[in-house]
Design a protein around this motif. Structure first.
Motif, PDB file in Angstrom:
ATOM      1  N   ASP A  65      11.466   8.594  -3.322  1.00 30.13           N
ATOM      2  CA  ASP A  65      11.251   7.465  -4.236  1.00 30.13           C
ATOM      3  C   ASP A  65      10.592   6.380  -3.538  1.00 30.13           C
ATOM      4  O   ASP A  65      10.748   6.207  -2.230  1.00 30.13           O
ATOM      5  CB  ASP A  65      12.550   7.350  -4.793  1.00 30.13           C
ATOM      6  N   ALA A  66      10.175   5.467  -4.287  1.00 26.89           N
ATOM      7  CA  ALA A  66       9.446   4.295  -3.843  1.00 26.89           C
ATOM      8  C   ALA A  66       9.948   3.498  -2.836  1.00 26.89           C
ATOM      9  O   ALA A  66       9.762   2.936  -1.751  1.00 26.89           O
ATOM     10  CB  ALA A  66       8.737   3.421  -4.886  1.00 26.89           C
ATOM     11  N   GLU A  67      11.513   3.223  -3.410  1.00 28.79           N
ATOM     12  CA  GLU A  67      12.156   2.130  -2.417  1.00 28.79           C
ATOM     13  C   GLU A  67      12.658   2.902  -1.200  1.00 28.79           C
ATOM     14  O   GLU A  67      12.306   2.287  -0.062  1.00 28.79           O
ATOM     15  CB  GLU A  67      13.612   2.114  -3.092  1.00 28.79           C
ATOM     16  N   THR A  68      12.933   4.169  -1.201  1.00 24.09           N
ATOM     17  CA  THR A  68      13.138   4.588  -0.037  1.00 24.09           C
ATOM     18  C   THR A  68      11.886   5.059   0.901  1.00 24.09           C
ATOM     19  O   THR A  68      12.039   4.775   2.151  1.00 24.09           O
ATOM     20  CB  THR A  68      13.726   6.216  -0.167  1.00 24.09           C
ATOM     21  N   SER A  69      10.700   4.981   0.519  1.00 26.42           N
ATOM     22  CA  SER A  69       9.637   5.138   1.182  1.00 26.42           C
ATOM     23  C   SER A  69       9.042   3.810   1.804  1.00 26.42           C
ATOM     24  O   SER A  69       8.778   3.771   2.996  1.00 26.42           O
ATOM     25  CB  SER A  69       8.584   5.668   0.421  1.00 26.42           C
ATOM     26  N   GLN A  70       9.397   2.878   1.160  1.00 28.75           N
ATOM     27  CA  GLN A  70       9.275   1.541   2.005  1.00 28.75           C
ATOM     28  C   GLN A  70      10.336   1.360   2.862  1.00 28.75           C
ATOM     29  O   GLN A  70       9.703   0.831   3.971  1.00 28.75           O
ATOM     30  CB  GLN A  70       9.273   0.509   0.829  1.00 28.75           C
ATOM     31  N   ARG A  71      11.393   1.614   2.869  1.00 25.49           N
ATOM     32  CA  ARG A  71      12.518   1.652   3.606  1.00 25.49           C
ATOM     33  C   ARG A  71      12.185   2.263   4.930  1.00 25.49           C
ATOM     34  O   ARG A  71      12.252   2.046   6.036  1.00 25.49           O
ATOM     35  CB  ARG A  71      13.629   1.835   3.076  1.00 25.49           C
ATOM     36  N   ARG A  86      21.017  -3.756  15.317  1.00 23.83           N
ATOM     37  CA  ARG A  86      21.262  -5.088  14.743  1.00 23.83           C
ATOM     38  C   ARG A  86      20.061  -5.513  13.808  1.00 23.83           C
ATOM     39  O   ARG A  86      20.303  -6.286  12.979  1.00 23.83           O
ATOM     40  CB  ARG A  86      21.278  -6.123  15.994  1.00 23.83           C
ATOM     41  N   ILE A  87      18.808  -5.289  14.264  1.00 23.81           N
ATOM     42  CA  ILE A  87      17.761  -5.786  13.591  1.00 23.81           C
ATOM     43  C   ILE A  87      17.666  -4.967  12.365  1.00 23.81           C
ATOM     44  O   ILE A  87      17.003  -5.440  11.481  1.00 23.81           O
ATOM     45  CB  ILE A  87      16.168  -5.580  14.294  1.00 23.81           C
ATOM     46  N   SER A  88      18.072  -3.689  11.993  1.00 27.65           N
ATOM     47  CA  SER A  88      18.004  -3.035  11.014  1.00 27.65           C
ATOM     48  C   SER A  88      18.705  -3.855   9.866  1.00 27.65           C
ATOM     49  O   SER A  88      18.142  -3.659   8.593  1.00 27.65           O
ATOM     50  CB  SER A  88      18.817  -1.596  11.185  1.00 27.65           C
ATOM     51  N   ALA A  89      19.561  -4.452  10.080  1.00 24.47           N
ATOM     52  CA  ALA A  89      20.266  -5.504   8.832  1.00 24.47           C
ATOM     53  C   ALA A  89      19.283  -6.606   8.537  1.00 24.47           C
ATOM     54  O   ALA A  89      18.892  -6.792   7.180  1.00 24.47           O
ATOM     55  CB  ALA A  89      21.638  -6.214   9.131  1.00 24.47           C
ATOM     56  N   LEU A  90      18.503  -7.134   9.334  1.00 19.54           N
ATOM     57  CA  LEU A  90      17.225  -8.143   9.081  1.00 19.54           C
ATOM     58  C   LEU A  90      16.116  -7.159   8.278  1.00 19.54           C
ATOM     59  O   LEU A  90      15.492  -7.914   7.477  1.00 19.54           O
ATOM     60  CB  LEU A  90      16.945  -8.728  10.337  1.00 19.54           C
ATOM     61  N   ALA A  91      15.919  -6.065   8.737  1.00 21.41           N
ATOM     62  CA  ALA A  91      14.820  -5.143   8.255  1.00 21.41           C
ATOM     63  C   ALA A  91      15.312  -5.084   6.585  1.00 21.41           C
ATOM     64  O   ALA A  91      14.156  -5.026   5.901  1.00 21.41           O
ATOM     65  CB  ALA A  91      14.574  -4.086   9.085  1.00 21.41           C
ATOM     66  N   GLU A  92      16.359  -4.833   6.521  1.00 22.65           N
ATOM     67  CA  GLU A  92      16.690  -4.745   5.021  1.00 22.65           C
ATOM     68  C   GLU A  92      16.361  -5.908   4.169  1.00 22.65           C
ATOM     69  O   GLU A  92      16.090  -5.912   2.997  1.00 22.65           O
ATOM     70  CB  GLU A  92      18.313  -4.172   4.804  1.00 22.65           C
ATOM     71  N   GLY A  93      16.561  -7.044   4.757  1.00 21.47           N
ATOM     72  CA  GLY A  93      16.449  -8.356   4.286  1.00 21.47           C
ATOM     73  C   GLY A  93      14.788  -8.364   3.993  1.00 21.47           C
ATOM     74  O   GLY A  93      14.151  -8.946   2.854  1.00 21.47           O
ATOM     75  N   VAL A  94      14.053  -8.023   5.057  1.00 21.41           N
ATOM     76  CA  VAL A  94      12.482  -7.953   4.836  1.00 21.41           C
ATOM     77  C   VAL A  94      12.241  -7.087   3.536  1.00 21.41           C
ATOM     78  O   VAL A  94      11.265  -7.525   2.814  1.00 21.41           O
ATOM     79  CB  VAL A  94      12.038  -7.433   5.973  1.00 21.41           C
ATOM     80  N   LEU A  95      12.849  -5.913   3.685  1.00 22.32           N
ATOM     81  CA  LEU A  95      12.412  -4.913   2.544  1.00 22.32           C
ATOM     82  C   LEU A  95      12.701  -5.692   1.069  1.00 22.32           C
ATOM     83  O   LEU A  95      11.962  -5.589   0.115  1.00 22.32           O
ATOM     84  CB  LEU A  95      13.264  -3.888   2.534  1.00 22.32           C
ATOM     85  N   GLY A  96      14.028  -6.513   0.854  1.00 23.69           N
ATOM     86  CA  GLY A  96      14.293  -7.305  -0.099  1.00 23.69           C
ATOM     87  C   GLY A  96      13.192  -8.242  -0.499  1.00 23.69           C
ATOM     88  O   GLY A  96      12.885  -8.461  -1.922  1.00 23.69           O
ATOM     89  N   ARG A  97      12.431  -8.798   0.348  1.00 24.79           N
ATOM     90  CA  ARG A  97      11.639  -9.837   0.101  1.00 24.79           C
ATOM     91  C   ARG A  97      10.265  -9.214  -0.430  1.00 24.79           C
ATOM     92  O   ARG A  97       9.679  -9.822  -1.293  1.00 24.79           O
ATOM     93  CB  ARG A  97      11.375 -10.636   1.287  1.00 24.79           C
ATOM     94  N   TRP A  98       9.971  -8.097  -0.006  1.00 22.24           N
ATOM     95  CA  TRP A  98       8.520  -7.682  -0.353  1.00 22.24           C
ATOM     96  C   TRP A  98       8.454  -6.178  -1.056  1.00 22.24           C
ATOM     97  O   TRP A  98       7.427  -5.735  -1.157  1.00 22.24           O
ATOM     98  CB  TRP A  98       7.847  -7.223   1.176  1.00 22.24           C
ATOM     99  N   PHE A 138       0.741  -1.054  -0.020  1.00 21.03           N
ATOM    100  CA  PHE A 138      -0.060   0.131  -0.346  1.00 21.03           C
ATOM    101  C   PHE A 138       0.953   1.118   0.085  1.00 21.03           C
ATOM    102  O   PHE A 138       0.445   2.386  -0.513  1.00 21.03           O
ATOM    103  CB  PHE A 138      -0.840   0.078   1.413  1.00 21.03           C
ATOM    104  N   VAL A 139       1.984   1.306   0.839  1.00 19.99           N
ATOM    105  CA  VAL A 139       2.897   2.428   0.804  1.00 19.99           C
ATOM    106  C   VAL A 139       3.477   2.478  -0.622  1.00 19.99           C
ATOM    107  O   VAL A 139       3.569   3.540  -1.070  1.00 19.99           O
ATOM    108  CB  VAL A 139       3.968   2.165   1.595  1.00 19.99           C
ATOM    109  N   TYR A 140       3.870   1.433  -1.361  1.00 20.49           N
ATOM    110  CA  TYR A 140       4.681   1.477  -2.716  1.00 20.49           C
ATOM    111  C   TYR A 140       3.552   2.055  -3.626  1.00 20.49           C
ATOM    112  O   TYR A 140       3.935   3.004  -4.444  1.00 20.49           O
ATOM    113  CB  TYR A 140       4.977  -0.145  -3.230  1.00 20.49           C
ATOM    114  N   THR A 141       2.523   1.448  -3.673  1.00 18.52           N
ATOM    115  CA  THR A 141       1.331   1.977  -4.702  1.00 18.52           C
ATOM    116  C   THR A 141       0.889   3.419  -4.560  1.00 18.52           C
ATOM    117  O   THR A 141       0.904   4.082  -5.640  1.00 18.52           O
ATOM    118  CB  THR A 141       0.051   0.921  -4.616  1.00 18.52           C
ATOM    119  N   ALA A 142       0.841   3.665  -3.188  1.00 22.06           N
ATOM    120  CA  ALA A 142       0.505   5.173  -3.179  1.00 22.06           C
ATOM    121  C   ALA A 142       1.718   6.193  -3.501  1.00 22.06           C
ATOM    122  O   ALA A 142       1.603   7.233  -3.804  1.00 22.06           O
ATOM    123  CB  ALA A 142      -0.036   5.435  -1.740  1.00 22.06           C
TER     124      ALA A 142
END
Length: 259
Positions: free
Chosen positions: A178-184, A215-227, A93-97
């Motif tokens: 940009d869309a990538e930054t907004s999702q991150r 520490r979790i921010s690195a895993l969050a970047e992986g979450v971003l990559g998946r979705w 929803f963030v991406y599409t908007a």
């Protein structure tokens, strides 16, 4: 020297501040549009922006009282699951908007998300934060007049719920993010608010919370990559248990958070 004399001296020496948008004709300093936008973009992510995010724990308080979290490891696991669920359910929803920051797209996304969120607690939390964010953004980011125009045109509509994710994407798109930054950024504020909630629930200290967030921010970047970059039609729930736990929040005997 008398107070009157001091006042006269100060009036002569103080130079009025230049309008941040128009620049300073005397010095020849005119901030670029990109520079001004960066200040607005950073402020959107600032925890001091009064959007009500710190009133919610994303089901963390309920999970603690349900004894699903009893150690720092459990806390980290819970946060990672929330981030992954956010990636699957809300990032589309963030991406599409962000890609189409107009009133028609936003209305459609808002109605879609309202139908998607079956948990009454999370639905109310999303509406509360979204309404607050939109109100604040329309008042603060006056360099984007369309924000106020879209909000004013939607106030009072029975079909608009003002859910947080589509509004965040709409604002990011209008601010030129940009869309990538907004999702991150959306994952960042989710992680930030979760860690803050954990601190106030005394699950972790301030320094430990900062270490955990980093520490979790690195895993969050992986979450971003998946979705990343998925349309709203592909939004999905990845952790049904989180939905159930958050839905139990209203039954807690004592509550620090709204959700």
């Amino acid at each position: 020297m008398s107070l009157c004399s001091i006042s006269m001296v100060l009036e002569e020496e103080i130079v009025p501040m230049a309008d941040p948008i128009e620049g300073d004709e005397r010095s020849g300093i005119y901030p670029s549009t990109a520079s001004r936008m960066q200040w607005s973009q950073w402020q959107l992510l600032d925890s001091i922006l009064p959007t009500g995010g710190f009133a919610h724990s994303f089901g963390l308080e309920s999970a603690v009282q349900s004894r699903l979290i009893s150690s720092p490891e459990d806390l980290e696991t819970f946060i990672i699951h929330v981030l992954d669920n956010t990636g699957g359910l809300l990032l589309p929803f963030v991406y599409t908007a962000t890609k189409s920051p107009d009133i028609e797209t936003w209305h459609k996304l808002d109605q879609m998300l309202n139908a998607t969120l079956t948990n009454e607690i999370s639905r109310k939390a999303s509406m509360s934060q979204g309404s607050a964010l939109f109100r604040v953004a329309a008042s603060v980011f006056t360099e984007i007049p369309s924000l106020k125009t879209i909000r004013d045109a939607s106030l009072g509509s029975k079909n608009i719920s003002c859910h947080h994710a589509p509004i965040f994407g709409l604002i990011c798109g209008l601010l030129g993010i940009d869309a990538e930054t907004s999702q991150r950024a959306y994952l960042f504020i989710t992680l930030r608010d979760l860690v803050s909630a954990a601190t106030r629930l005394n699950l972790v200290g301030p320094i430990g919370a900062s270490v955990m967030q980093h520490r979790i921010s690195a895993l969050a970047e992986g979450v971003l990559g998946r979705w990343i970059d998925r349309p709203a039609e592909e939004a999905c729930q990845t952790s049904p248990l989180l939905d159930v736990v958050q839905g139990c929040h209203s039954y807690l005997f004592s509550r620090l958070f709204c959700s």
